[in-house]
Design an enzyme around this catalytic site. Structure first.
Site, PDB file in Angstrom:
ATOM      1  N   GLU A 112     -33.099 -18.070 -27.103  1.00  0.00           N
ATOM      2  CA  GLU A 112     -34.152 -17.394 -26.332  1.00  0.00           C
ATOM      3  C   GLU A 112     -34.347 -18.071 -24.972  1.00  0.00           C
ATOM      4  O   GLU A 112     -34.580 -17.409 -23.965  1.00  0.00           O
ATOM      5  CB  GLU A 112     -35.449 -17.365 -27.152  1.00  0.00           C
ATOM      6  CG  GLU A 112     -35.304 -16.415 -28.359  1.00  0.00           C
ATOM      7  CD  GLU A 112     -36.455 -16.509 -29.351  1.00  0.00           C
ATOM      8  OE1 GLU A 112     -36.687 -17.620 -29.867  1.00  0.00           O
ATOM      9  OE2 GLU A 112     -37.114 -15.491 -29.600  1.00  0.00           O
ATOM     10  N   GLU A 132     -33.723 -16.728 -37.366  1.00  0.00           N
ATOM     11  CA  GLU A 132     -35.113 -16.874 -37.813  1.00  0.00           C
ATOM     12  C   GLU A 132     -35.402 -16.249 -39.170  1.00  0.00           C
ATOM     13  O   GLU A 132     -36.199 -16.774 -39.954  1.00  0.00           O
ATOM     14  CB  GLU A 132     -36.065 -16.274 -36.761  1.00  0.00           C
ATOM     15  CG  GLU A 132     -36.231 -17.124 -35.505  1.00  0.00           C
ATOM     16  CD  GLU A 132     -35.191 -16.852 -34.437  1.00  0.00           C
ATOM     17  OE1 GLU A 132     -34.166 -16.208 -34.741  1.00  0.00           O
ATOM     18  OE2 GLU A 132     -35.383 -17.281 -33.296  1.00  0.00           O
TER      19      GLU A 132
HETATM   20  N1  3HC Z   1     -36.185 -28.081 -36.295  1.00  0.00           N
HETATM   21  C1  3HC Z   1     -36.419 -29.277 -36.854  1.00  0.00           C
HETATM   22  N2  3HC Z   1     -35.454 -30.036 -37.398  1.00  0.00           N
HETATM   23  C2  3HC Z   1     -34.203 -29.541 -37.376  1.00  0.00           C
HETATM   24  C3  3HC Z   1     -33.889 -28.299 -36.819  1.00  0.00           C
HETATM   25  C4  3HC Z   1     -34.941 -27.554 -36.240  1.00  0.00           C
HETATM   26  N3  3HC Z   1     -34.733 -26.372 -35.643  1.00  0.00           N
HETATM   27  N4  3HC Z   1     -32.571 -28.073 -36.966  1.00  0.00           N
HETATM   28  C5  3HC Z   1     -32.077 -29.150 -37.591  1.00  0.00           C
HETATM   29  N5  3HC Z   1     -33.058 -30.036 -37.835  1.00  0.00           N
HETATM   30  C6  3HC Z   1     -32.928 -31.371 -38.443  1.00  0.00           C
HETATM   31  C7  3HC Z   1     -32.535 -31.293 -39.897  1.00  0.00           C
HETATM   32  O1  3HC Z   1     -33.687 -31.186 -40.729  1.00  0.00           O
HETATM   33  C8  3HC Z   1     -31.809 -32.616 -40.076  1.00  0.00           C
HETATM   34  O2  3HC Z   1     -32.794 -33.616 -40.208  1.00  0.00           O
HETATM   35  P1  3HC Z   1     -32.532 -34.884 -41.170  1.00  0.00           P
HETATM   36  O3  3HC Z   1     -31.279 -35.537 -40.662  1.00  0.00           O
HETATM   37  O4  3HC Z   1     -33.759 -35.686 -41.031  1.00  0.00           O
HETATM   38  O5  3HC Z   1     -32.352 -34.315 -42.546  1.00  0.00           O
HETATM   39  C9  3HC Z   1     -31.118 -32.829 -38.738  1.00  0.00           C
HETATM   40  O6  3HC Z   1     -31.834 -32.005 -37.808  1.00  0.00           O
HETATM   41  C10 3HC Z   1     -29.658 -32.422 -38.715  1.00  0.00           C
HETATM   42  O7  3HC Z   1     -29.559 -31.100 -39.215  1.00  0.00           O
HETATM   43  P2  3HC Z   1     -28.366 -30.647 -40.177  1.00  0.00           P
HETATM   44  O8  3HC Z   1     -28.192 -31.639 -41.258  1.00  0.00           O
HETATM   45  O9  3HC Z   1     -28.610 -29.237 -40.541  1.00  0.00           O
HETATM   46  O10 3HC Z   1     -27.131 -30.789 -39.158  1.00  0.00           O
HETATM   47  P3  3HC Z   1     -25.821 -29.933 -39.052  1.00  0.00           P
HETATM   48  O11 3HC Z   1     -25.023 -30.578 -37.986  1.00  0.00           O
HETATM   49  O12 3HC Z   1     -25.218 -29.721 -40.417  1.00  0.00           O
HETATM   50  O13 3HC Z   1     -26.279 -28.463 -38.545  1.00  0.00           O
HETATM   51  C11 3HC Z   1     -27.501 -26.917 -37.158  1.00  0.00           C
HETATM   52  C12 3HC Z   1     -26.826 -28.312 -37.265  1.00  0.00           C
HETATM   53  C13 3HC Z   1     -26.432 -25.811 -37.262  1.00  0.00           C
HETATM   54  C14 3HC Z   1     -28.187 -26.825 -35.844  1.00  0.00           C
HETATM   55  C15 3HC Z   1     -28.486 -26.754 -38.342  1.00  0.00           C
HETATM   56  O14 3HC Z   1     -29.330 -27.892 -38.354  1.00  0.00           O
HETATM   57  C16 3HC Z   1     -29.367 -25.546 -38.262  1.00  0.00           C
HETATM   58  O15 3HC Z   1     -28.940 -24.458 -38.581  1.00  0.00           O
HETATM   59  N6  3HC Z   1     -30.621 -25.744 -37.853  1.00  0.00           N
HETATM   60  C17 3HC Z   1     -31.606 -24.715 -37.867  1.00  0.00           C
HETATM   61  C18 3HC Z   1     -31.402 -23.732 -36.732  1.00  0.00           C
HETATM   62  C19 3HC Z   1     -32.485 -22.701 -36.746  1.00  0.00           C
HETATM   63  O16 3HC Z   1     -32.819 -22.135 -37.765  1.00  0.00           O
HETATM   64  N7  3HC Z   1     -33.021 -22.424 -35.570  1.00  0.00           N
HETATM   65  C20 3HC Z   1     -34.080 -21.465 -35.419  1.00  0.00           C
HETATM   66  C21 3HC Z   1     -35.377 -22.131 -35.603  1.00  0.00           C
HETATM   67  S1  3HC Z   1     -36.704 -20.981 -35.598  1.00  0.00           S
HETATM   68  C22 3HC Z   1     -36.949 -20.611 -33.968  1.00  0.00           C
HETATM   69  O17 3HC Z   1     -36.261 -21.069 -33.125  1.00  0.00           O
HETATM   70  C23 3HC Z   1     -38.118 -19.706 -33.689  1.00  0.00           C
HETATM   71  C24 3HC Z   1     -38.122 -19.195 -32.318  1.00  0.00           C
HETATM   72  O18 3HC Z   1     -37.728 -17.869 -32.304  1.00  0.00           O
HETATM   73  C25 3HC Z   1     -39.462 -19.295 -31.707  1.00  0.00           C
END
Ligand code: 3HC
Ligand code: NAI
Length: 705
Positions: A112, A132
């Site tokens: 976004e 999301e």
């Molecule tokens: N917020 C907070 N913490 C997050 C995060 C996020 N968006 N994404 C990842 N983390 C944290 C994980 O909890 C993890 O923490 P930890 O080491 O303490 O357990 C650390 O970051 C590493 O994450 P992964 O183990 O998942 O790392 P990978 O390298 O395997 O994957 C990734 C990376 C593909 C970015 C994966 O973390 C992921 O898919 N994250 C979520 C992405 C997501 O859903 N984004 C949308 C959020 S909602 C949003 O943006 C709303 C908006 O529209 C307003």
């Protein structure tokens, strides 16, 4: 502490680097810092354009997911979204061209922000997405309004409802990004920005109209999206709300559409669906953390593997290794057994090729990684051996003693046993530190769960290695203790106990299954058993009878034994809890099963009655939560959320409900405890409240903090 947003200038281009490890999530200060950076660049006479880039391995991976838990009311959500929307508009209003340079992932709020820039340059291996819905929400920072303006309604609906990220070539072809970087991403983006800066070419996504000009086509895409969701998105609301928000992008102006997005986002973020899915997001990641196994515990490299037993499980496990590119030996007792095992593996892969899920090249490459054998030659090179022979203690002990002789001392010796005590194999091997349970679920090449069973003397290295290996195999590893059935099967015994007893009390087979599929499970207990085989459970019960044990406390219904005696093993024999026409898996209710249940009920003096669906869910879920509490108090699971992970990946428990322990929290533990007591009163003393359940209720706590 380094700045969240760094400001540098190169070749008259300001570089804003978001540096918020590990994934540059939009925690407090990030968006504010970007806005400040853009303002500074606009005021900087030495700057013509701006590049926004992420430090480390990724662009911005989205909003900080922890923040959603603080948005308890619609008002709080609306206030926050208004602030975010206004900030993104101010960023987009930059007079100097803004270019997002995307590497790794631009997900959710990350995409976004990128769409609020004027242009996007993307590394060829990067991904963009709006995941999301996987958290029970919709894009809440303008994604539902800007994305269709870049790529049209149909793809925007696909991305926002399935949550699957899109790779660079697709994003480029669809118009989500403007350029795939050649060579170094930052250099390429700076070059691109310089050209735009020289021309002062700004292009606001919110002003684009081309891709949404054909309103009828857009509305048809919304209708088609809703139709697909009606069949695929049972029990969840977020994907439907995402379509509603995208429809608003087509029918309202940008500002009104954004208002609609804020309102729909507020509906979602305050829902139980969102709380459950956010819980599962963190639960998945917590499961990989074992309190007494520090992060820096040495992990053994697994370059070669071996599997003993080429049957149902061994074959599937060998496929997991081969799929991960790890060469694997597959040993069975004789040529015929090995040939059978290899033929099944080949058939599975051929079916993937036929469905277009695997290329013929990958098929050849993967098959060549599996070496069938009937001897222990080459086992000394294996870094891990997984034993998957028959479920027989003596056989397994002999196998572990042999394995200790033919493998190198550092080799991990894993067992896929579902019920046996791995400490006994550990002793038989003479090197108990290396022995561990790797409990895969059937079909092993499909199911994501790997229960990693820790024996009395299992080393921390073996645990850390197993967790890392699980990730490499594409599994979710959960470390559990060595009790009968471990976590998954120990709890399923209570789930099945209630299902059998409900049947005797008067519920129907398809009624019980129907209530549970309505709750969100992919298949009910009886349908599941018809797939797994009624004979499998019967064999376990016979073994337990011999040793004077029970799988679950309480009355042992004999209805499944009667089916076994009739040769009704499930789908494979054309009849079990249901009937099946030849070649079909359609479940046909069979009144005979009801008669058997009635006759068994009479034998046990159970008065039959009408059972309602609410009682079915309540009895079964209460049994799961109570047994889960017992597992926790006995220390066989590290935390309640691990049990949720086990259940969601092992049995398809609906993630949007959050797993059986989270569900109990949403019901309220006082209610759960009251139900246990009521059932004790009504059904018998075997309904004993777990001490932990009573303690948590007394302290006013839930299973989860
Ligand atoms: N917020 C907070 N913490 C997050 C995060 C996020 N968006 N994404 C990842 N983390 C944290 C994980 O909890 C993890 O923490 P930890 O080491 O303490 O357990 C650390 O970051 C590493 O994450 P992964 O183990 O998942 O790392 P990978 O390298 O395997 O994957 C990734 C990376 C593909 C970015 C994966 O973390 C992921 O898919 N994250 C979520 C992405 C997501 O859903 N984004 C949308 C959020 S909602 C949003 O943006 C709303 C908006 O529209 C307003
Ligand atoms: P299976 O009967 O399909 O396969 C067992 C294989 O082991 C046979 O091919 C047999 O020839 C082979 N075998 C027996 N003795 C051997 C020896 N000494 N050396 C080499 N191979 C030998 O059994 P299945 O279902 O694959 O089960 C294997 C193990 O996995 C059991 O411990 C079972 O409890 C466990 N398990 C089974 C699950 C299932 O759903 N089937 C799920 C999870 C675990």
């Amino acid at each position: 502490m380094p700045d969240l947003i760094r400001y540098d200038v190169r070749d008259r281009v300001a570089i804003l680097t978001v540096d918020n490890p590990p994934v540059n999530a939009m925690g407090p200060g990030v968006l504010e810092g970007i806005e400040d950076g853009v303002a500074r660049a606009n005021a900087d006479a030495g700057v013509d354009a701006v590049v926004l880039v992420g430090a480390g391995s990724t662009f911005i991976a989205g909003a900080d997911i922890k923040i959603f838990g603080t948005l308890k009311t619609r008002e709080q959500s609306l206030a926050r979204s208004e602030g975010t929307h206004a900030r993104l508009k101010r960023i987009e209003d930059s007079a100097k061209p803004l270019v997002a340079a995307i590497h790794g992932n631009a997900l959710g709020g990350g995409l976004e922000i990128a769409m609020s820039c004027h242009y996007r340059v993307m590394a060829p291996d990067a991904k963009v997405g709006q995941p999301e819905v996987l958290l029970g929400i919709i894009p809440g920072a303008g994604g539902t309004q800007r994305l269709p303006r870049l790529c049209g309604a149909a793809l925007a609906i696909e991305m926002c409802t399935a949550g699957k990220p899109v790779p660079a070539p697709k994003a480029l072809a669809a118009g989500i990004v403007d350029r795939a970087a050649v060579g170094n991403l930052l250099d390429d983006a700076i070059e691109f920005a310089r050209a735009k800066g020289a021309a002062r070419a700004v292009r606001k996504t919110r002003d684009l109209t081309d891709k949404i000009a054909d309103r009828d086509a857009g509305l048809a895409a919304c209708a088609a999206g809703r139709k697909t969701l009606a069949a695929t998105a049972k029990g969840v609301q977020a994907p439907f709300k995402a379509v509603d928000a995208i429809e608003a992008a087509l029918t309202l102006g940008f500002d009104a559409g954004s208002g609609r997005e804020r309102s729909l986002f507020a509906d979602c973020v305050t829902s139980t669906e969102c709380r459950a899915l956010v819980h599962m997001f963190f639960a998945d990641r917590e499961a990989a953390k074992v309190p007494d196994v520090p992060k820096d515990t040495p992990v053994l490299a697994i370059a070669r593997a071996a599997v003993i037993g080429a049957g149902t499980m061994g074959g599937g496990i060998a496929m997991c290794y081969a799929n991960a590119g790890i060469p694997v030996l597959l040993k069975d007792v004789d040529e015929a057994a090995v040939r059978r095992g290899m033929a099944t593996i080949r058939k599975n892969y051929e079916s993937s090729v036929a469905k277009g899920r695997m290329t013929p090249e990958a098929f050849g490459r993967t098959m060549s990684l599996i070496t069938p054998t009937t001897a222990y030659d080459d086992f000394e090179r294996a870094d891990i051996v997984v034993e998957a022979v028959f479920e027989n203690m003596d056989l397994k002990k002999t196998t572990f003693a042999e394995l200790a002789r033919v493998t190198k001392p550092a080799c991990i010796l894993a067992s896929n046993t579902s019920t046996l005590d791995i400490d006994e194999f550990a002793q038989a091997s003479g090197r108990p530190g290396q022995v561990i349970g790797h409990h895969f679920f059937s079909p092993a090449n499909v199911m994501k769960l790997l229960e990693i069973v820790r024996g009395r003397e299992t080393s921390k290295e073996a645990i850390a290695t197993s967790l890392a290996l699980a990730k490499k195999l594409g599994k979710v590893g959960v470390v559990v203790g060595n009790c009968f059935g471990f976590v998954a099967n120990r709890m399923i015994a209570y789930y099945m106990r209630e299902a059998y007893l409900l049947l005797e009390e008067g519920a129907g087979v398809s009624q019980v299954d129907g209530a549970l599929t309505e709750f969100g499970l992919p298949v009910g207990p009886f349908g599941m058993q018809d797939i797994a085989g009624i004979d499998v459970g019967w064999r376990i019960r016979q073994h337990l009878k011999l040793t004077g044990q029970k799988r679950a406390e309480g009355p042992q219904s004999e209805v499944p034994d009667r089916l076994y005696e009739m040769g009704r093993y499930g789908q494979k024999t054309g009849a079990g809890w249901y009937r099946y026409e030849a070649g079909s898996r359609t479940r046909i209710p069979d009144p005979l099963v009801d008669e058997i249940a009635a006759s068994e009920a009479a034998k046990r003096g159970v008065t039959r009655r009408k059972v309602d669906d609410g009682e079915i869910i309540s009895r079964i879920m209460t049994a799961l939560a109570n047994e889960g509490a017992r597992i926790l108090e006995e220390g066989y699971a590290t935390r309640a959320s691990d049990i949720d992970v086990v259940y969601c990946y092992g049995f398809g428990y609906p993630r949007h409900v959050g797993g059986p322990m989270f569900y109990a929290d949403t019901v309220g533990l006082p209610t759960v405890l009251a139900r246990v007591k009521e059932y004790r009163e009504r059904l018998g003393d075997y309904w004993k409240p777990a001490a932990l359940l009573e303690k948590l209720v007394a302290e006013g706590k839930g299973f989860h903090a």
